[in-house]
Design a protein around this motif. Structure first.
Motif, PDB file in Angstrom:
ATOM      1  N   THR A 123       0.825  -1.211   0.000  1.00 55.84           N
ATOM      2  CA  THR A 123       0.000   0.000   0.000  1.00 55.84           C
ATOM      3  C   THR A 123       0.856   1.256   0.000  1.00 55.84           C
ATOM      4  O   THR A 123       0.393   2.329  -0.371  1.00 55.84           O
ATOM      5  CB  THR A 123      -0.916   0.029   1.239  1.00 55.84           C
ATOM      6  OG1 THR A 123      -0.114  -0.212   2.400  1.00 55.84           O
ATOM      7  CG2 THR A 123      -1.995  -1.042   1.141  1.00 55.84           C
TER       8      THR A 123
ATOM      9  N   SER B 235       6.215  -0.760  -3.390  1.00 57.27           N
ATOM     10  CA  SER B 235       5.899  -1.778  -4.395  1.00 57.27           C
ATOM     11  C   SER B 235       6.138  -3.189  -3.866  1.00 57.27           C
ATOM     12  O   SER B 235       6.869  -3.393  -2.885  1.00 57.27           O
ATOM     13  CB  SER B 235       6.759  -1.569  -5.641  1.00 57.27           C
ATOM     14  OG  SER B 235       8.121  -1.870  -5.356  1.00 57.27           O
ATOM     15  N   HIS B 236       5.508  -4.159  -4.545  1.00 60.35           N
ATOM     16  CA  HIS B 236       5.739  -5.573  -4.212  1.00 60.35           C
ATOM     17  C   HIS B 236       7.225  -5.876  -4.211  1.00 60.35           C
ATOM     18  O   HIS B 236       7.753  -6.479  -3.266  1.00 60.35           O
ATOM     19  CB  HIS B 236       5.047  -6.465  -5.251  1.00 60.35           C
ATOM     20  CG  HIS B 236       3.622  -6.746  -4.959  1.00 60.35           C
ATOM     21  ND1 HIS B 236       3.150  -8.000  -4.651  1.00 60.35           N
ATOM     22  CD2 HIS B 236       2.538  -5.932  -4.945  1.00 60.35           C
ATOM     23  CE1 HIS B 236       1.842  -7.952  -4.455  1.00 60.35           C
ATOM     24  NE2 HIS B 236       1.443  -6.698  -4.632  1.00 60.35           N
TER      25      HIS B 236
ATOM     26  N   ASP C 197      -1.821  -6.924  -1.801  1.00 53.93           N
ATOM     27  CA  ASP C 197      -2.216  -5.546  -2.101  1.00 53.93           C
ATOM     28  C   ASP C 197      -3.179  -5.008  -1.059  1.00 53.93           C
ATOM     29  O   ASP C 197      -3.168  -3.821  -0.730  1.00 53.93           O
ATOM     30  CB  ASP C 197      -2.880  -5.471  -3.475  1.00 53.93           C
ATOM     31  CG  ASP C 197      -1.898  -5.713  -4.601  1.00 53.93           C
ATOM     32  OD1 ASP C 197      -0.795  -5.142  -4.556  1.00 53.93           O
ATOM     33  OD2 ASP C 197      -2.219  -6.476  -5.522  1.00 53.93           O
TER      34      ASP C 197
END
Length: 223
Positions: free
Chosen positions: A189, A192-193, A205
């Protein structure tokens, strides 16, 4: 969901960070602190990202030691938090109800202070009912990335690190969960991943499609 199986772990305690994990507020705070750093540190670049997971006292001590500056920023922060939106991360309420139904103890473990939480309670009267414990910056000696806050939360429940799952979004918070030797669910949130994967056991996510059974599978256990 990217999983790293840890067969000896159980799911008896869920320890939630607040901003970026329960409430989708991190973008708002990024703007607020970005403005403060631009004013007091002209020419600085993304310093607001360095403070995520730190207490207000720590931010002041390190970056804004002048008492008069602290007073001014505090006034601005109070006004900001009075007006800001506290919207739950997608699927949070269904998730927390589901895991509590399955006997999991829940706690908020946040670097925010009691004053901030009073604002949360005023806007969300139902909030306290979702958690068995709420730990704020006043409850621990060392802020994230120290494991102190999560270890104290586990102690409140009489649980070991192997029985707790940490839900975090910031680098400092993720490192805190790792240092506490707990299973870490990273929320993309705020970052990034790819950025948070090295500090997470699994990355999501939001809470949509996530529940007790999915967490148990991530731990390598049958629900």
């Amino acid at each position: 969901m990217n999983r790293k199986i840890m067969n000896k772990r159980q799911f008896r305690g869920a320890l939630f960070d607040l901003d970026g994990v329960v409430f989708d507020t991190e973008p708002q705070y990024t703007i607020f602190w970005g403005n403060q750093f631009k004013e007091y540190y002209p020419g600085s670049h993304e310093m607001e990202k360095l403070i995520k997971g730190q207490t207000l006292v720590e931010i002041y001590d390190k970056y804004f030691p002048d008492p008069s500056v602290q007073e001014e920023i505090t006034r601005r922060l109070d006004r900001f938090e009075d007006e800001m939106k506290f919207e739950y991360v997608r699927g949070f309420e269904d998730f927390v109800k589901n895991i509590r139904k399955n006997g999991v103890k829940t706690a908020v473990v946040t670097s925010s202070n009691v004053m901030k939480m009073k604002n949360v309670y005023a806007k969300h009267p139902e909030f306290k009912g979702y958690f068995d414990e709420i730990l704020t910056s006043e409850d621990f000696d060392e802020s994230k990335p120290s494991p102190d806050c999560y270890l104290k939360a586990a102690e409140r429940f009489g649980l070991t690190s192997d029985e707790c799952v940490v839900l975090e979004d910031s680098f400092n918070g993720l490192k805190s969960g790792r240092a506490a030797k707990m299973f870490v669910v990273g929320f993309a949130t705020t970052n990034s991943h790819k950025a948070i994967e090295p500090y997470s056991d699994t990355v999501v996510d939001d809470y949509v499609g996530l529940g007790y059974e999915e967490i148990m599978r991530s731990l390598g256990q049958d629900a």
